[in-house]
Design a protein around this motif. Sequence first.
Motif, mmCIF file in Angstrom:
data_model
loop_
_atom_site.group_PDB
_atom_site.id
_atom_site.type_symbol
_atom_site.label_atom_id
_atom_site.label_comp_id
_atom_site.label_asym_id
_atom_site.label_seq_id
_atom_site.Cartn_x
_atom_site.Cartn_y
_atom_site.Cartn_z
ATOM 1 N N ARG A 242 -12.347 2.338 4.103
ATOM 2 C CA ARG A 242 -12.740 3.786 3.792
ATOM 3 C C ARG A 242 -12.508 4.499 2.421
ATOM 4 O O ARG A 242 -13.238 4.996 1.785
ATOM 5 C CB ARG A 242 -12.277 4.707 5.106
ATOM 6 N N SER A 243 -11.139 4.309 2.275
ATOM 7 C CA SER A 243 -10.783 4.782 0.828
ATOM 8 C C SER A 243 -11.567 4.201 -0.479
ATOM 9 O O SER A 243 -11.721 4.813 -1.390
ATOM 10 C CB SER A 243 -9.226 4.901 0.634
ATOM 11 N N LEU A 244 -11.567 2.709 -0.037
ATOM 12 C CA LEU A 244 -11.905 2.056 -1.307
ATOM 13 C C LEU A 244 -13.564 2.285 -1.575
ATOM 14 O O LEU A 244 -14.055 2.602 -2.623
ATOM 15 C CB LEU A 244 -11.682 0.678 -1.018
ATOM 16 N N LEU A 245 -14.162 2.490 -0.343
ATOM 17 C CA LEU A 245 -15.675 2.797 -0.469
ATOM 18 C C LEU A 245 -16.019 4.479 -1.037
ATOM 19 O O LEU A 245 -16.945 4.621 -1.577
ATOM 20 C CB LEU A 245 -16.586 2.653 0.980
ATOM 21 N N ALA A 246 -15.020 5.170 -0.578
ATOM 22 C CA ALA A 246 -15.222 6.607 -0.867
ATOM 23 C C ALA A 246 -14.999 6.916 -2.195
ATOM 24 O O ALA A 246 -15.713 7.754 -2.988
ATOM 25 C CB ALA A 246 -14.276 7.439 -0.330
ATOM 26 N N ALA A 247 -14.096 6.104 -3.162
ATOM 27 C CA ALA A 247 -13.466 6.260 -4.207
ATOM 28 C C ALA A 247 -14.704 6.283 -5.108
ATOM 29 O O ALA A 247 -15.257 7.136 -6.207
ATOM 30 C CB ALA A 247 -12.608 5.543 -4.748
ATOM 31 N N PRO A 248 -15.489 5.009 -5.360
ATOM 32 C CA PRO A 248 -16.763 5.127 -6.332
ATOM 33 C C PRO A 248 -17.809 5.941 -6.085
ATOM 34 O O PRO A 248 -18.674 6.453 -6.740
ATOM 35 C CB PRO A 248 -17.078 3.470 -6.376
ATOM 36 N N PHE A 249 -18.108 5.939 -4.601
ATOM 37 C CA PHE A 249 -19.076 6.835 -4.026
ATOM 38 C C PHE A 249 -19.079 8.364 -4.831
ATOM 39 O O PHE A 249 -19.892 9.017 -5.158
ATOM 40 C CB PHE A 249 -19.370 6.843 -2.533
ATOM 41 N N LEU A 250 -17.790 9.094 -4.396
ATOM 42 C CA LEU A 250 -17.691 10.205 -4.577
ATOM 43 C C LEU A 250 -17.612 10.684 -6.017
ATOM 44 O O LEU A 250 -18.074 11.541 -6.724
ATOM 45 C CB LEU A 250 -16.269 10.731 -4.063
ATOM 46 N N ALA A 251 -17.066 9.334 -6.972
ATOM 47 C CA ALA A 251 -17.189 9.499 -8.412
ATOM 48 C C ALA A 251 -18.566 9.757 -8.772
ATOM 49 O O ALA A 251 -18.909 10.165 -9.698
ATOM 50 C CB ALA A 251 -16.684 8.351 -8.914
ATOM 51 N N GLN A 252 -19.642 9.072 -8.076
ATOM 52 C CA GLN A 252 -20.824 8.950 -8.680
ATOM 53 C C GLN A 252 -21.491 10.495 -8.097
ATOM 54 O O GLN A 252 -22.241 11.046 -8.814
ATOM 55 C CB GLN A 252 -21.723 7.895 -8.165
ATOM 56 N N VAL A 253 -21.161 10.926 -6.941
ATOM 57 C CA VAL A 253 -21.642 12.239 -6.711
ATOM 58 C C VAL A 253 -21.402 13.283 -7.639
ATOM 59 O O VAL A 253 -22.010 14.234 -8.164
ATOM 60 C CB VAL A 253 -21.094 12.545 -5.063
ATOM 61 N N ALA A 254 -19.938 13.194 -8.021
ATOM 62 C CA ALA A 254 -19.279 13.873 -8.911
ATOM 63 C C ALA A 254 -20.226 13.992 -10.607
ATOM 64 O O ALA A 254 -20.211 14.925 -11.182
ATOM 65 C CB ALA A 254 -17.996 13.604 -9.301
ATOM 66 N N THR A 255 -20.824 12.937 -10.470
ATOM 67 C CA THR A 255 -21.659 12.863 -11.911
ATOM 68 C C THR A 255 -22.717 13.692 -11.952
ATOM 69 O O THR A 255 -23.619 13.775 -12.788
ATOM 70 C CB THR A 255 -22.080 11.218 -12.266
#
Length: 483
Positions: A242-255
């Motif tokens: 969950r944490s590994l999946l969340a990190a890149p997804f949230l990074a893209q949302v932040a873009t």
Amino acid sequence: MSGGITEVEQHGIAPIPPEEQTSRPRDLFRMAFGGANTFATIILGTLPIAYGLSFRAALAATAIGVVLGGLVLAPMALFGPRTRTNNAVSSGAHFGVVGRCVGSFLSLLTAITFFAISVWVSGDAVAGAAQRLFGFDGGAVLRAVAYGVIAIATLVVCIYGYRFMLLVNRVAVVLGTVIMLLGVLAYGGTFDPGFSGTGTYALGTFGPTFILAVVTALANPISFGAFLGDWSRYIPSHHSKRSLLAAPFLAQVATLLPFGFGIATATLVADPADYITGLTAISPLWYAIPLIVVALIGGLSTGTTSLYGTGLDFSSIFPRLSRVQATLLIGTLSVVFIFVGNFALDMVSSINAFATLIVLCTSPWMVIMMIGFVQRRGFYDVADLQVFNEGRRGGRYWFTRGVNWRAMAAWIPATALGLLCANTPMIAGPLRNIAGGVDISLLVTLGTAAIAYPALVKLFPEPAEVFASAPAPATIPAVPAEA
């Protein structure tokens, strides 16, 4: 991890020793967001306005593209902690240890594109801001000097390696965010959220142009697919999925911050197709220096995240080259592309074409890897993934002469069909009107890969040894090792 920030990293694509896997998922977030919280992403954000869309339509298309792309990208963070190497080498488990060169090609394509965008845009921003601040018009000479300085600085950071890159991205995340938020003060008085568009759609009508804008935004998260393993390999495998999946997804949302900055400010310039010149012309003098800071830090961040991974790949394909030597080689070739593209060709059109190629070539590769991850239940033999890199033959992932033809037989037609259906200003396939002019190339390429690979594995079972101590699920047949 041994070695400090200012020591040159010695690790290539060999497995990271477990005792040196000291990063955490939040470091992955910083790398992914820092690499995208830059002028390169801002430029991608301006394109929907340049295509003729209204502010609200451009924002909606971008949000859809970013979220969809983030969902496709996220699973690519799962490989590095298990294989302790980058995603191109990890793909050898599914494409074969020789066939994994497909991933290296995709890494090269992405590196050249985004390194070029970062240096080109940052150089133009520095030159434009200097003219606005000091009244000095250096023309092509000043731009060329700015390109050279930013390119050299990027190469230096890449050579020092992961730890130095992590520091740069930590700075980029904070500074870039603060300065873009200051843009509200700089441009807020003239911004009109009711901006209705330029009146001319890039593809003639609204629907196809809106889809083009979605695909443009989607190119940004997809471009990280080949690179996530460069950083996630430093994360121990005990961290939750969950944490590994969340990190890149949230990074893209932040873009959506830099994307939104680009969309909003593009409505203010006279010609969205000449964004950098227009932005520096309308910027208040007090904002010129922050623009230079965003350009320099952002250029370093984007350039390093793309170039670093390609240096890793080519040092493994050409064993005589160290990671540092391979990075210098690819960096030099990229700089040549920047100067030729900017001074001899149409740089914007070239980048649009490369962005389309990245999406249509990388997304089916990612789908095949994700399906393979599920089928193998996350099992990977770390040593056998390194067979080709070490000049050996055989192992679990040798398949047929080092290539898993099932994965290749899914990736090649998926990519080809996507290109045939593409409908963009630079790449228009013969099947572009199959859906009334709407670009369905991404749906076609994803769908083809998602159907073809499982079907081929079902009809032509993979060797049982690739499942090792985690036997093939009952629904997935397996056969003895291939020759």
